[in-house]
Design a protein around this motif. Structure first.
Motif, PDB file in Angstrom:
ATOM      1  N   ALA A  88       0.926  -1.324  -0.102  1.00 55.59           N
ATOM      2  CA  ALA A  88       0.042   0.113   0.106  1.00 55.59           C
ATOM      3  C   ALA A  88       1.113   1.358  -0.067  1.00 55.59           C
ATOM      4  N   ASN A  89       1.996   1.154  -0.023  1.00 56.06           N
ATOM      5  CA  ASN A  89       3.000   2.266  -0.075  1.00 56.06           C
ATOM      6  C   ASN A  89       2.872   3.111  -1.645  1.00 56.06           C
ATOM      7  N   ALA A  90       2.714   4.428  -1.020  1.00 53.71           N
ATOM      8  CA  ALA A  90       2.539   5.527  -2.290  1.00 53.71           C
ATOM      9  C   ALA A  90       3.798   5.586  -3.323  1.00 53.71           C
ATOM     10  N   THR A  91       3.565   5.775  -4.477  1.00 58.56           N
ATOM     11  CA  THR A  91       4.565   5.856  -5.247  1.00 58.56           C
ATOM     12  C   THR A  91       4.583   7.302  -5.908  1.00 58.56           C
ATOM     13  N   ASP A  92       5.743   7.726  -6.205  1.00 57.66           N
ATOM     14  CA  ASP A  92       5.886   9.117  -6.443  1.00 57.66           C
ATOM     15  C   ASP A  92       4.656   9.833  -7.524  1.00 57.66           C
ATOM     16  N   GLY A  93       4.010  10.837  -7.033  1.00 59.34           N
ATOM     17  CA  GLY A  93       2.924  11.398  -7.891  1.00 59.34           C
ATOM     18  C   GLY A  93       1.702  10.808  -8.078  1.00 59.34           C
ATOM     19  N   CYS A  94       1.556   9.713  -7.214  1.00 54.28           N
ATOM     20  CA  CYS A  94       0.213   8.864  -7.222  1.00 54.28           C
ATOM     21  C   CYS A  94      -0.959   9.595  -6.663  1.00 54.28           C
TER      22      CYS A  94
END
Length: 452
Positions: free
Chosen positions: A69-75
């Protein structure tokens, strides 16, 4: 710039909902987040993100342990925890229809009022959501006898794109019937996919009648962790199938006792806890005998319900108790039950070789081990040693015929391990599925199969 009603851009709030509980898994910087409250919210968000090529990272309660569930850049972080309606409990057909944000234990309580039971019970059941359980195909204590989440998912509704139509299209997968083989099993494909094919907005679950026999507990204390593993193999050879067969080592028991003072007196290297729900005393007696023959210092059937519940509470509390001691890097390997004792021996060897403190808990009855690698806060040398030990444990599990993840999912932490396990040909098939079902690579990119 994403434009959606209710969009969250506050950096402090975003930081809190941009990651799960996976220690040291990389976390990107999201552009925004949205707390969806309906399928319409999800569809609108997916459409806007597809138009602007903004990745969508679905999130439940954030209890995951692999970085899924970790964010990715710009998501856009799409928080589904507020979609928590139990839509239907069908007592005639033994099923429930729920939104993804329903908490596991809340569903259990709701169906229990109708004399029914939802068995999958991860240790995070008081907090984790059904959507997250489905995304990782979560298991738990009862899966030895009653199966994992996949065994209870009959169908679902999913917002997706690709061959289903434009991004934001909601499709219905699966069925409400007990049997059904019309076409490929797309429901099964989405279970355990960690949100990489689309966003689950509703789930139809199989239920069971509530148990009518009071469970009994059999406890075995061992001077050796390896002997406890041998007891598991012996139980398997004899065809014993308790409802649960759990292992805690000394470090786990001491951490729980120090925190909660449950009255547990460890004093041994490992403890096996079995829960029996069959009529009569035959199975409980046979389990106690197997424990003793495998080298238990003592094995007893508990006649005290309070004591028995305290022991299983210790099993559930082990992870948060150990978290209090410092950062915990959690493993989730699974080996054949006949190899549990060999894997436990290798974990001890790995701990000594890297000088890393490792506490082990396990769904021992199905070979699913959770070595917990403990490090002092802020100690970079210890962190690197723990990460090296983590990789060695994965390699050992594969060498013994096992898998790199039994129930926590691949996420970010297990991508390289998954590729070693599956090999290049099967990995290529998985990536082809991802490209077909999500040609824009919109849904939870970088997870499971990595970069496309």
């Amino acid at each position: 710039m994403i434009e959606l009603p209710g969009l969250i851009t506050d950096p402090a709030v975003l930081a809190g909902i941009s990651h799960d509980e996976a220690e040291w898994a990389p976390v990107g910087r999201p552009a925004a987040a949205l707390r969806a409250q309906s399928t319409v919210d999800v569809q609108r968000a997916v459409r806007v993100c597809a138009e602007q090529r903004v990745p969508v990272v679905p999130r439940g309660a954030g209890t995951g342990l692999s970085g899924g569930a970790n964010a990715t850049d710009g998501c856009l972080v799409l928080d589904l925890s507020r979609m928590r309606e139990i839509v239907e409990i069908d007592t005639e057909n033994l099923l429930a229809v729920v939104q993804p944000g329903v908490v596991n234990d809340d569903l259990k309580k709701a169906v229990a009022e109708h004399g029914l039971w939802y068995p999958p019970d991860p240790a995070s059941a008081p907090w984790s959501t059904i959507g997250g359980n489905v995304a990782t195909n979560a298991g738990g204590l009862c899966c030895l006898k009653y199966g994992v989440t996949r065994d209870y998912v009959l169908g679902m509704r999913v917002v997706m794109g690709g061959p289903a139509g434009d991004y934001g299209t909601e499709v219905s997968l699966g069925r409400r019937t007990t049997k059904g083989v019309a076409g490929y099993d797309l429901t099964g494909l989405f279970v355990g996919a960690e949100g990489t094919f689309g966003v689950i907005t509703e789930i139809t679950l199989r239920l069971r009648p509530a148990p009518t026999i009071a469970a009994r507990t059999v406890v075995g204390a061992f001077h050796s962790l390896v002997d406890a593993g041998r007891a598991v193999a012996l139980c398997t050879r004899r065809g014993l199938q308790p409802a649960a067969l759990e292992l805690l080592d000394r470090t786990c028991m001491e951490a729980v006792e120090e925190w909660k003072q449950l009255g547990i007196e460890p004093g041994t290297a490992a403890m096996l806890l079995a829960r029996v729900d069959t009529p009569g005393d035959a199975e409980a007696t046979a389990l106690a005998e197997a424990f003793t023959e495998a080298g238990a210092a003592w094995a007893e059937r508990s006649t005290d319900a309070v004591e028995a519940e305290a022991l299983f509470a210790a099993r559930r509390l082990a992870y948060p108790a150990l978290e209090r001691l410092g950062p915990v890097l959690t493993e989730d390997v699974c080996v054949p039950r006949s190899a549990v004792h060999l894997m436990l021996a290798r974990i001890e060897e790995t701990a000594a070789r890297h000088q890393v403190r490792i506490a082990t808990i396990a769904h021992a009855g199905d070979g699913n081990l959770h070595p917990l690698l403990l490090t002092p806060p802020g100690d970079d040398v210890a962190r690197l040693a723990a990460q090296a030990a983590f990789d060695d444990i994965l390699a050992d599990a594969l060498e013994l015929g096992g898998t790199v993840t039994g129930e926590h999912g691949v996420g970010l932490l297990k991508r390289a391990g998954m590729e070693r396990e599956l090999g290049p040909e099967v990995t290529a098939v998985q990536r082809a599925l991802k490209r077909t079902l999500d040609p824009l690579n919109l849904f939870n990119p970088t997870k499971v199969v990595g970069e496309l």
